[in-house]
Design a protein around this motif. Structure first.
Motif, PDB file in Angstrom:
ATOM      1  N   THR A 135       0.992  -1.130   0.090  1.00 23.61           N
ATOM      2  CA  THR A 135      -0.025  -0.065  -0.044  1.00 23.61           C
ATOM      3  C   THR A 135       0.815   1.427   0.059  1.00 23.61           C
ATOM      4  OG1 THR A 135      -1.688  -1.277   1.266  1.00 23.61           O
ATOM      5  CG2 THR A 135      -1.841   1.087   1.282  1.00 23.61           C
ATOM      6  N   ALA A 136       1.929   1.312   0.749  1.00 20.92           N
ATOM      7  CA  ALA A 136       2.822   2.442   0.812  1.00 20.92           C
ATOM      8  C   ALA A 136       3.445   2.819  -0.649  1.00 20.92           C
ATOM      9  CB  ALA A 136       4.039   2.063   1.806  1.00 20.92           C
ATOM     10  N   THR A 147       1.986   2.967  -3.211  1.00 23.15           N
ATOM     11  CA  THR A 147       0.813   3.536  -4.240  1.00 23.15           C
ATOM     12  C   THR A 147       0.406   5.028  -3.431  1.00 23.15           C
ATOM     13  OG1 THR A 147      -0.990   2.261  -2.968  1.00 23.15           O
ATOM     14  CG2 THR A 147      -0.165   1.617  -4.890  1.00 23.15           C
ATOM     15  N   VAL A 148       1.020   5.319  -2.374  1.00 26.87           N
ATOM     16  CA  VAL A 148       0.338   6.588  -1.669  1.00 26.87           C
ATOM     17  C   VAL A 148       0.916   7.606  -2.331  1.00 26.87           C
ATOM     18  CG1 VAL A 148       0.970   7.782   0.379  1.00 26.87           C
ATOM     19  CG2 VAL A 148       0.411   5.622   0.683  1.00 26.87           C
ATOM     20  N   ILE A 149       2.228   7.970  -2.985  1.00 24.67           N
ATOM     21  CA  ILE A 149       2.516   9.162  -3.714  1.00 24.67           C
ATOM     22  C   ILE A 149       1.808   9.159  -4.861  1.00 24.67           C
ATOM     23  CG2 ILE A 149       4.408  10.054  -4.952  1.00 24.67           C
ATOM     24  CD1 ILE A 149       6.395   9.135  -2.853  1.00 24.67           C
ATOM     25  N   PRO A 150       1.858   8.030  -5.678  1.00 24.56           N
ATOM     26  CA  PRO A 150       0.811   8.554  -6.942  1.00 24.56           C
ATOM     27  C   PRO A 150      -0.674   8.711  -6.781  1.00 24.56           C
ATOM     28  CG  PRO A 150       2.315   6.669  -7.216  1.00 24.56           C
ATOM     29  CD  PRO A 150       2.297   6.753  -5.978  1.00 24.56           C
ATOM     30  N   LEU A 151      -1.257   8.200  -5.795  1.00 26.06           N
ATOM     31  CA  LEU A 151      -2.453   8.559  -5.328  1.00 26.06           C
ATOM     32  C   LEU A 151      -2.629  10.048  -4.946  1.00 26.06           C
ATOM     33  CD1 LEU A 151      -3.875   5.326  -3.519  1.00 26.06           C
ATOM     34  CD2 LEU A 151      -4.856   6.266  -5.494  1.00 26.06           C
ATOM     35  N   PHE A 152      -1.734  10.428  -4.187  1.00 29.08           N
ATOM     36  CA  PHE A 152      -1.667  11.683  -3.473  1.00 29.08           C
ATOM     37  C   PHE A 152      -1.594  12.672  -4.625  1.00 29.08           C
ATOM     38  CE2 PHE A 152       0.101  15.550  -1.887  1.00 29.08           C
ATOM     39  CZ  PHE A 152      -0.359  15.731  -0.718  1.00 29.08           C
ATOM     40  N   ARG A 153      -0.670  12.667  -5.596  1.00 30.83           N
ATOM     41  CA  ARG A 153      -0.729  13.487  -6.646  1.00 30.83           C
ATOM     42  C   ARG A 153      -1.828  13.434  -7.640  1.00 30.83           C
ATOM     43  NH1 ARG A 153       4.178  15.254  -8.376  1.00 30.83           N
ATOM     44  NH2 ARG A 153       3.879  15.073 -10.569  1.00 30.83           N
ATOM     45  N   MET A 154      -2.241  11.988  -7.950  1.00 30.26           N
ATOM     46  CA  MET A 154      -3.678  12.168  -8.597  1.00 30.26           C
ATOM     47  C   MET A 154      -4.752  12.646  -8.008  1.00 30.26           C
ATOM     48  SD  MET A 154      -5.229   8.652  -9.990  1.00 30.26           S
ATOM     49  CE  MET A 154      -6.098   7.923  -8.622  1.00 30.26           C
ATOM     50  N   SER A 206     -13.186  -0.415  -4.168  1.00 19.12           N
ATOM     51  CA  SER A 206     -12.953  -1.579  -4.718  1.00 19.12           C
ATOM     52  C   SER A 206     -11.637  -2.222  -4.424  1.00 19.12           C
ATOM     53  CB  SER A 206     -12.995  -1.599  -6.313  1.00 19.12           C
ATOM     54  OG  SER A 206     -12.695  -2.969  -7.004  1.00 19.12           O
ATOM     55  N   THR A 207     -11.454  -3.539  -3.981  1.00 15.42           N
ATOM     56  CA  THR A 207     -10.464  -4.157  -3.656  1.00 15.42           C
ATOM     57  C   THR A 207     -10.268  -5.610  -4.344  1.00 15.42           C
ATOM     58  OG1 THR A 207     -11.217  -5.239  -1.610  1.00 15.42           O
ATOM     59  CG2 THR A 207     -10.051  -2.934  -1.432  1.00 15.42           C
ATOM     60  N   ALA A 208      -9.054  -5.964  -4.594  1.00  7.92           N
ATOM     61  CA  ALA A 208      -8.698  -7.383  -5.420  1.00  7.92           C
ATOM     62  C   ALA A 208      -9.251  -8.325  -4.444  1.00  7.92           C
ATOM     63  CB  ALA A 208      -7.301  -7.640  -5.871  1.00  7.92           C
ATOM     64  N   PHE A 209      -9.227  -8.428  -3.081  1.00  2.00           N
ATOM     65  CA  PHE A 209      -9.491  -9.585  -2.321  1.00  2.00           C
ATOM     66  C   PHE A 209     -10.891  -9.743  -2.211  1.00  2.00           C
ATOM     67  CE2 PHE A 209     -10.992 -10.897   1.921  1.00  2.00           C
ATOM     68  CZ  PHE A 209     -10.126 -11.973   1.989  1.00  2.00           C
ATOM     69  N   TRP A 261      -3.443   6.366   4.638  1.00  2.00           N
ATOM     70  CA  TRP A 261      -4.158   7.200   3.745  1.00  2.00           C
ATOM     71  C   TRP A 261      -5.012   8.282   4.224  1.00  2.00           C
ATOM     72  CZ3 TRP A 261      -3.337   8.850  -0.885  1.00  2.00           C
ATOM     73  CH2 TRP A 261      -4.661   9.463  -1.543  1.00  2.00           C
ATOM     74  N   PRO A 262      -5.967   8.128   5.358  1.00  2.00           N
ATOM     75  CA  PRO A 262      -6.358   9.144   5.925  1.00  2.00           C
ATOM     76  C   PRO A 262      -5.554   9.938   6.366  1.00  2.00           C
ATOM     77  CG  PRO A 262      -7.651   7.090   6.390  1.00  2.00           C
ATOM     78  CD  PRO A 262      -6.377   6.530   5.931  1.00  2.00           C
ATOM     79  N   LEU A 263      -4.377   9.818   6.991  1.00  2.00           N
ATOM     80  CA  LEU A 263      -3.586  10.747   7.500  1.00  2.00           C
ATOM     81  C   LEU A 263      -2.790  11.740   6.522  1.00  2.00           C
ATOM     82  CD1 LEU A 263      -1.598  11.652  10.248  1.00  2.00           C
ATOM     83  CD2 LEU A 263      -0.025   9.855   9.345  1.00  2.00           C
ATOM     84  N   ILE A 264      -2.713  10.997   5.558  1.00  2.95           N
ATOM     85  CA  ILE A 264      -2.152  11.942   4.337  1.00  2.95           C
ATOM     86  C   ILE A 264      -2.987  12.763   3.609  1.00  2.95           C
ATOM     87  CG2 ILE A 264      -1.062  11.667   1.988  1.00  2.95           C
ATOM     88  CD1 ILE A 264       0.195   9.399   2.821  1.00  2.95           C
ATOM     89  N   VAL A 265      -4.321  12.251   3.399  1.00  2.00           N
ATOM     90  CA  VAL A 265      -5.259  12.946   2.598  1.00  2.00           C
ATOM     91  C   VAL A 265      -6.250  13.906   3.377  1.00  2.00           C
ATOM     92  CG1 VAL A 265      -7.169  11.307   2.700  1.00  2.00           C
ATOM     93  CG2 VAL A 265      -6.875  12.682   0.641  1.00  2.00           C
ATOM     94  N   LEU A 266      -6.492  13.710   4.760  1.00  2.00           N
ATOM     95  CA  LEU A 266      -7.294  14.369   5.295  1.00  2.00           C
ATOM     96  C   LEU A 266      -6.418  15.617   6.367  1.00  2.00           C
ATOM     97  CD1 LEU A 266      -9.896  12.024   6.779  1.00  2.00           C
ATOM     98  CD2 LEU A 266     -10.156  13.444   4.716  1.00  2.00           C
ATOM     99  N   GLN A 267      -6.381  16.691   5.909  1.00  2.00           N
ATOM    100  CA  GLN A 267      -5.211  17.884   6.716  1.00  2.00           C
ATOM    101  C   GLN A 267      -6.012  18.568   7.511  1.00  2.00           C
ATOM    102  OE1 GLN A 267      -3.637  19.298   2.925  1.00  2.00           O
ATOM    103  NE2 GLN A 267      -2.539  17.317   2.415  1.00  2.00           N
ATOM    104  N   ASN A 268      -7.130  18.558   7.530  1.00  2.00           N
ATOM    105  CA  ASN A 268      -8.111  19.437   8.361  1.00  2.00           C
ATOM    106  C   ASN A 268      -8.120  18.714   9.911  1.00  2.00           C
ATOM    107  OD1 ASN A 268     -10.081  20.981   9.557  1.00  2.00           O
ATOM    108  ND2 ASN A 268     -10.573  21.784   7.450  1.00  2.00           N
TER     109      ASN A 268
END
Length: 271
Positions: free
Chosen positions: A116-117, A119-126, A145-148, A208-215
């Protein structure tokens, strides 16, 4: 005492000891929420009378109610979307015929090997370019959606008879009707198991919430609990109380759906 009773006696003794060892961490977590910080440090295992003080300290220093609401909202929406989308995909992969479906499924399964780590940077930029940073949509979207889950529902769909589908089509039932009126009720155990796993993953999500949720008002419970350890002086009593509170929704979901959980998990892996 007969030999059989003797064997059963020691078997139950062993199982009771294992159960006590398994339950003790949760017991200590709950008890620690009622004790002072110094009592938690020394390892006190008896309940104390400091619960209200810990709760007041927790409410004074954190946005507990907001973090709880954020976590519940994100986890429930993520669970509903994940179960719906992945069940549709799993059903489609198994019941609709296409020469490329197995290759696509193999690619999806290979994606489970990517950390998961990574994919964090590409997801953040996108998500930054899409304007979804610091939004609930941006937090939930990667978990839809998850493959599992797709693999789990595809395996479960193998036990859904093709004869029922063909008979329904002959009777004029549409594909959506087959899915909602036949597949979903028959596979309710698989849905229950998937709902528990999906809710648990969404509730415990941290990176992911720590990175994307900045408020500050967007914090979830894992982020709030983690923030309690970043202070100059850690109040272990309040921290353990926060951890205890954060486990309550997961326990409720599990106990509500537990009757179908084991059946759903075992049924999903039958070939």
């Amino acid at each position: 005492m007969s030999k059989r009773k003797f064997v059963y006696f020691w078997k139950y003794v062993f199982l009771i000891l294992v159960a006590i060892i398994s339950i003790f961490p949760m017991y200590w977590m709950i008890v620690s929420g009622t004790n002072k910080s110094v009592d938690v440090i020394v390892g006190k295992i008896l309940p104390g009378n400091y619960l209200m003080e810990n709760l007041k300290s927790l409410l004074d220093t954190t946005v507990l109610s907001q973090a709880m609401w954020n976590s519940i909202r994100n986890a429930v929406v993520s669970m509903v979307l994940n179960v719906f989308v992945c069940s549709l995909a799993g059903y489609g992969f198994e019941k609709f015929h296409d020469k490329y479906k197995d290759k696509i499924m193999s690619i999806l399964l290979l994606s489970m090997m990517v950390p998961t780590a990574a994919t964090v940077i590409p997801l953040f930029r996108m998500f930054g370019k899409m304007g979804l940073l610091n939004t609930t949509v941006g937090c939930i979207l990667p978990t839809v959606s998850t493959a599992f889950m797709i693999f789990m529902f595809r395996q479960a769909a193998k036990s859904f008879p093709d004869e029922i589908i063909e008979a329904a089509r002959i009777d004029g039932v549409g594909e959506w009707g087959i899915y909602f009126k036949m597949f979903l009720p028959i596979m309710k155990s698989t849905y229950a198991a998937a709902a528990i796993v999906s809710f648990m993953n969404a509730w415990n999500s941290y990176m992911w919430p720590l990175i994307v949720l900045q408020n500050e008002n967007s914090k979830t419970m894992p982020i709030l609990v983690s923030g309690l350890t970043a202070r100059y002086t850690i109040d272990y009593g309040s921290m353990m109380l926060a951890v205890t509170i954060s486990t309550i929704p997961m326990l409720i979901i599990f106990f509500v759906l537990q009757k179908n959980f084991v059946e759903g998990i075992t049924g999903s892996v039958k070939s």
